[in-house]
Design an enzyme around this catalytic site. Structure first.
Site, PDB file in Angstrom:
ATOM      1  N   SER A   1     -24.402  69.807  77.705  1.00 24.59           N
ATOM      2  CA  SER A   1     -25.558  68.956  77.457  1.00 24.59           C
ATOM      3  C   SER A   1     -26.221  69.271  76.124  1.00 24.59           C
ATOM      4  O   SER A   1     -26.754  68.378  75.466  1.00 24.59           O
ATOM      5  CB  SER A   1     -26.578  69.108  78.595  1.00 24.59           C
ATOM      6  OG  SER A   1     -26.000  68.773  79.827  1.00 24.59           O
TER       7      SER A   1
ATOM      8  N   HIS B   1     -30.981  71.455  76.309  1.00 28.41           N
ATOM      9  CA  HIS B   1     -31.132  70.074  75.865  1.00 28.41           C
ATOM     10  C   HIS B   1     -32.043  70.011  74.635  1.00 28.41           C
ATOM     11  O   HIS B   1     -31.725  69.359  73.642  1.00 28.41           O
ATOM     12  CB  HIS B   1     -31.727  69.216  76.983  1.00 28.41           C
ATOM     13  CG  HIS B   1     -30.843  69.105  78.182  1.00 28.41           C
ATOM     14  ND1 HIS B   1     -31.246  68.492  79.352  1.00 28.41           N
ATOM     15  CD2 HIS B   1     -29.574  69.520  78.405  1.00 28.41           C
ATOM     16  CE1 HIS B   1     -30.261  68.528  80.237  1.00 28.41           C
ATOM     17  NE2 HIS B   1     -29.249  69.158  79.682  1.00 28.41           N
TER      18      HIS B   1
END
EC number: 3.4.21.105
Length: 383
Positions: A190, A242
């Protein structure tokens, strides 16, 4: 041509213009054909064949299958999900709601464990965790997003720049995660994916004029970011990765994905002898400013982050609410990562384990189990 001898005049006979040919050449259909041919000849940006992003997708899926093979849930637990898959069955939902392997298996394969990075100098985990995923839902969400975004970026900018952007952004996500999330482990691509999203946003800003539908591109970015942020509240998935990946990719986009302005290409394709009203530079001044500023911020940020990490600094102690960005506890799972302890006793070829925390006792058959295997059984007993 004929000459009249009486008057001494020269008479020229000129054929009448072919009005039909002129009309045909200036017809709307021919004009559109010439415009298409001219547009086809003018291709300022080369389109690349995308092979790296599909290769990354295949590699991630294969590695997830290998992790499930190594996990072998039926051998270690009696409450596996989808037991009909045999060795590839998933851990119980309470332990891993993403339908994937155990934390011990992920750690064994290279998940980000800050204590191992700091104390055992296993810096390589900052890279290997990018290729691991916590479960089926996790790997599907990441790979579908990667295909949707990465292929277009690779077509536009080539595999070298996109490959560097993917790996550096993933490293940046792991670095920020290790500074804030020191409890438990972290896995997933991610961070690298959010790096591509950040780069797409910075490329949209610095090359605003090349997009036909700017707001559609912006809404697409927001939609994919929202999906991945929602997945980030689950165990083993880290929203600090993230944020770190997105910030790194956003800055890297100004460095790697900068486009020359169209006036520069129009100037190069002018006919010979044509005097342009003013010479166009390859890039605009603000593009140079963003390039230099982003490069300085990247170098300073990565250097500072590595120094803080190797010193064992925990930035989460200075932020009382930051842990909610990493995982939100519910009745279905727990976000706490604590050490568990069991008392063991051997009776013949059986081992009796008793969890000290909850007092539960279970008998297991001995089969030359390693200490890590016994620790995994203890963790399952103390859930």
């Amino acid at each position: 041509m004929a000459r009249d001898r009486r008057e001494g005049l020269e008479i020229k006979v000129v054929n009448p213009p072919e009005t039909n040919n002129v009309t045909v050449q200036n017809s709307p259909a021919n004009r559109r054909r010439r415009e298409r041919a001219s547009f086809a000849e003018f291709r300022p940006f080369k389109l690349w064949f995308p092979w790296l992003v599909p290769a990354i997708v295949v590699a991630n899926i294969v590695i997830f299958a290998v992790s499930m093979f190594i996990n072998n849930c039926p051998q270690n637990s009696a409450n596996c999900s989808a037991r009909f898959l045999g060795r590839f069955a998933f851990q119980p939902m309470k332990e891993n709601p993403l339908l994937g392997p155990s934390s011990l298996t992920l750690e064994k394969m290279g998940a980000l464990d800050v204590s191992r990075v700091v104390h055992n100098h296993q810096v390589w985990r900052l890279f290997t965790c990018i290729w691991l995923h916590a479960g089926v839902f996790h790997v599907l969400a990441n790979m579908l997003s990667l295909i949707f975004i990465g292929i277009r970026l690779e077509q536009e900018f080539g595999f070298v720049r996109i490959g560097l952007l993917y790996m550096i952004s993933g490293f940046g996500g792991s670095l920020l995660s290790s500074l804030f999330n020191r409890a438990g482990i972290s896995v997933g691509a991610s961070g690298a994916l959010f790096g591509l999203l950040g780069a797409m946003l910075s490329e949209l800003l610095t090359n605003w004029t090349i997009y036909a539908n700017k707001f559609a591109a912006l809404l697409t970015l927001i939609f994919i970011i929202a999906i991945n942020l929602a997945v980030g509240i689950l165990p083993h998935v880290d929203n600090f990765a993230h944020l770190g990946g997105f910030t790194s990719g956003f800055l890297l986009g100004f460095v790697f994905l900068i486009r020359p302005q169209y006036g520069y290409f129009n100037q190069r394709n002018n006919p010979r002898g044509y005097a342009a009203p003013s010479a166009k530079s390859k890039h605009k001044p603000y593009q140079y400013v963003l390039w230099i500023t982003s490069l300085i911020l990247l170098i300073a940020g990565y250097t500072t982050g590595l120094v803080l990490l190797l010193r064992g600094t925990d930035l989460n102690k200075h932020c009382s609410w930051c842990h909610y960005l990493s995982c939100i506890p519910t009745s279905l799972w727990s976000c706490k990562s604590r050490n568990v302890y069991c008392e063991s006793s051997q009776i013949g070829k059986q081992m009796n384990l008793t969890c000290i925390a909850n007092g539960r006792t279970e008998m297991y058959k001995l089969s030359n189990d390693s200490p890590s295997k016994i620790q995994q059984l203890c963790s399952q007993l103390c859930r």
